[in-house]
Enzyme design. Structure first.
Site, PDB file in Angstrom:
ATOM      1  NE  ARG A   1      75.289  22.369  50.174  1.00  0.00           N
ATOM      2  CZ  ARG A   1      74.281  23.237  50.210  1.00  0.00           C
ATOM      3  NH1 ARG A   1      73.028  22.778  50.296  1.00  0.00           N
ATOM      4  NH2 ARG A   1      74.501  24.537  50.136  1.00  0.00           N
TER       5      ARG A   1
ATOM      6  CB  CYS B   1      78.329   8.925  41.863  1.00  0.00           C
ATOM      7  SG  CYS B   1      79.869   8.562  40.977  1.00  0.00           S
TER       8      CYS B   1
ATOM      9  CG  ASP C   1      84.339   4.285  41.884  1.00  0.00           C
ATOM     10  OD1 ASP C   1      85.057   3.512  41.227  1.00  0.00           O
ATOM     11  OD2 ASP C   1      84.784   5.028  42.783  1.00  0.00           O
TER      12      ASP C   1
END
Length: 619
Positions: free
Chosen positions: A295, A381, A386
């Site tokens: 964040r 993710c 990835d």
């Protein structure tokens, strides 16, 4: 005179001698010829070159090999000269055309210029790859009339350069809403559907993290899209068996799965009526700590309060920097000479198998949610290129036997890795004009290792063998083929890589018997439930310890199309030579009942001792 057979399109740039060997550097590989042996290494597989003991070269390869050349240079100056030459040769290319795949394809084109059909057969993948999107929509039974639609919002990659041009979303989601969602997701990688369970209609979707930041931003269209995916599953429920419950393709051996890793999935038991959406599972590959920390950089994770009927689960998978360090430790441990006495503790300290275990658990969690609970799953993710393809592609292998065939596996790699923008150029270290080593990471190799673990646990349920995966590892880095060049489908299209290079699937095609699993039993609809514990996983010796593992195919493979018939005969001959000479019994029970004892061989030393136990167990 060049001391080796030059490949098609290969030009020798340097030629010289060490005390006991002839050394040559071409535009594709390093070649060292000794009196009774030869060493060939593609330049793009080399990660670094070092001078050791003043007169020796050590080469560290991207696929984990560390090669200590036994040739000694007569002087330190000569050694340094070859070190500089090799360092220049393995530097990042200035432009894509500097990679050997383009020269190799140009030769193929020249040979087959008057035989267009033959050239297409030699260098191009089959129709199952070229028309994969349309064929997969039909195979998985998407209702494109009433529930789902294919959006063209990403035509010419104008919305997201790392996504495919055709995106599957619920039919009532407009392109305007997708644009708003793109502004809220990292790199504009919006939630899109990539898989549907035929028997219960549950889907798997993928995306990148939401850009919540410290301010706690929300996006109504994003929340609407995510919940709409679950509603669409309820409207397109799939084929049910009697009793209204979804058919479960799992076998009785599913108890071997990590039952303690089902999160709160048991809260949703069974599939309800078609009008009630199942609770959607949002699987975040990161740890909760890492997700919250993102964040600060403008990212974050979904808040269950804002996404009704959704559950968020964090998997705690390591990022590329941790995986890269783990791989480097593994490479160092596997390259120790002689074999270290503390091998097991050294292997444990690399954490490589631990990382594989977490990846497998994440895939099992997705598979269980879709197959057992009939729940849709959204996987992401940070950036979604990835860890996300690792989980999604592995879960699809667990769920769908099609992806365990040679044809299906090719479609899987093209769809979930190449189409959705895994950065092969950066991660494999052959992207032009990039010097940031922190972007390198063996993400795809790690996923292939996980597939190898599944092949070990389910040896009869994969059409391809281990040699298929090993060859795929090699050509991920070799740059002999253009399949894994570039960072995104947009880049590959911009450089016209598809038409200017050969496809690796021309080598790993379904007709190549060298890569067929002789134990394969087609027709099985079993859903795989692997054991994910670290103690059940194995070091991939064929890749990380090749010197201690018999190579099933030798060191050939340079020709993309060997002469018809010669391969299978040669392969079968070599295999038969290595098979242990054992005595077979057509009926073990009748043999046990016989008064004469069985003749034991080295391959069945306990046959007599346990024959009675086998008979009792079968009765």
């Amino acid at each position: 005179q060049v001391p080796f057979t030059v490949l098609q399109g290969e030009g020798v740039e340097y030629l010289g001698h060490a005390n006991d060997a002839v050394i040559a550097i071409s535009n594709y590989r390093l070649h060292i010829k000794f009196k009774d042996s030869v060493i060939n290494v593609p330049l793009r597989m080399m990660e670094s070159v070092e001078c050791r003991d003043m007169f020796q070269l050590h080469i560290v390869c991207k696929d984990s090999k560390v090669i200590r050349y036994p040739c000694h240079f007569s002087t330190f100056k000569q050694c340094q000269e070859w070190l500089k030459r090799l360092t220049r040769a393995i530097a990042r290319p200035a432009k894509p055309e500097d990679l050997f795949a383009f020269a190799y394809h140009a030769w193929c084109l020249g040979v087959c210029v008057d035989e267009e059909d033959q050239h297409a057969h030699l260098c191009r993948p089959g129709d199952h790859v070229r028309y994969r999107f349309e064929m997969e929509l039909v195979r998985m039974g998407f209702d494109l009339q009433n529930v789902w639609r294919v959006s063209d919002i990403n035509n010419n990659y104008k919305l997201c350069s790392s996504y495919p041009q055709k995106l599957l979303v619920p039919v009532w989601i407009t392109d305007k809403e997708l644009e708003n969602v793109a502004s809220f997701r990292s790199w504009k990688r919006i939630p899109v559907v990539v898989y549907r369970h035929v028997r219960n209609g549950a889907v798997i979707a993928r995306c990148s993290q939401p850009e919540i930041s410290w301010w706690g931003w929300r996006n109504a269209d994003d929340e609407y899209l995510v919940t709409s995916i679950a509603k669409a599953c309820a409207l397109n429920p799939g084929v049910k068996v009697s009793g209204g419950m979804p058919h479960n393709g799992s076998s009785d051996g599913s108890e071997a799965c990590d039952a303690d890793f089902d999160s709160s999935l048991t809260a949703c038991s069974g599939v309800e009526n078609a009008g009630t959406p199942q609770k959607l599972l949002i699987l975040d590959a990161r740890s909760y700590t890492a997700a919250v920390a993102n964040r600060a950089k403008g990212g974050g994770c979904e808040c269950e309060e804002y996404y009704p009927n959704c559950e968020v689960v964090f998997m705690g998978m390591a990022n590329i920097h941790s995986i890269r360090n783990s791989f480097q430790y593994l490479r160092a441990v596997c390259s120790q000479v002689p074999d270290p006495s503390n091998w097991l503790s050294a292997l444990e300290s690399t954490k490589w198998l631990q990382h594989l275990s977490v990846m497998l658990k994440a895939a099992v969690l997705v598979s269980s949610a879709v197959d057992r609970e009939g729940r849709p799953v959204l996987v992401h993710c940070s950036d979604g290129w990835d860890r996300t393809p690792q989980i999604v592609a592995l879960a699809k292998i667990l769920l769908d036997p099609y992806y365990r065939t040679m044809e299906g596996f090719q479609v899987l790699v093209e769809s979930d890795w190449l189409d959705f923008g895994h950065k092969f150029g950066d991660r494999c270290g052959h992207q032009e004009k990039v010097e940031d080593q922190n972007e390198q990471c063996p993400v795809f190799l790690q996923w292939l290792d996980a597939v190898h673990q599944l092949l070990k646990q389910f040896p009869c349920l994969f059409e391809f063998n281990e040699a298929f995966l090993v060859k795929l590892v090699q050509h991920t880095y070799s740059c002999l083929y253009g399949t894994f060049l570039g960072n995104s489908p947009c880049e590959r299209e911009m450089h016209n890589i598809y038409k200017r290079t050969c496809s690796v699937w021309s080598l790993l095609r379904a007709g190549n018997k060298n890569f067929h699993n002789l134990l394969y039993m087609p027709g099985s609809e079993q859903v795989l439930h692997p054991v994910c514990h670290v103690r059940a996983l194995h070091v991939w010796t064929a890749v990380y310890l090749p010197a201690s593992s018999p190579h099933p195919l030798g060191q050939d493979d340079m020709d993309i199309y060997p002469p018809p018939g010669s391969q299978s005969q040669e392969f079968s001959g070599r295999c038969l030579d290595r098979l242990p000479k054992t005595r077979s019994m057509d009926d073990l029970l009748s043999a046990c009942d016989s008064s004469s004892p069985l003749t034991r061989t080295s391959s069945d030393p306990n046959l007599n001792n346990h024959c009675q136990e086998v008979r009792v167990g079968l009765e």
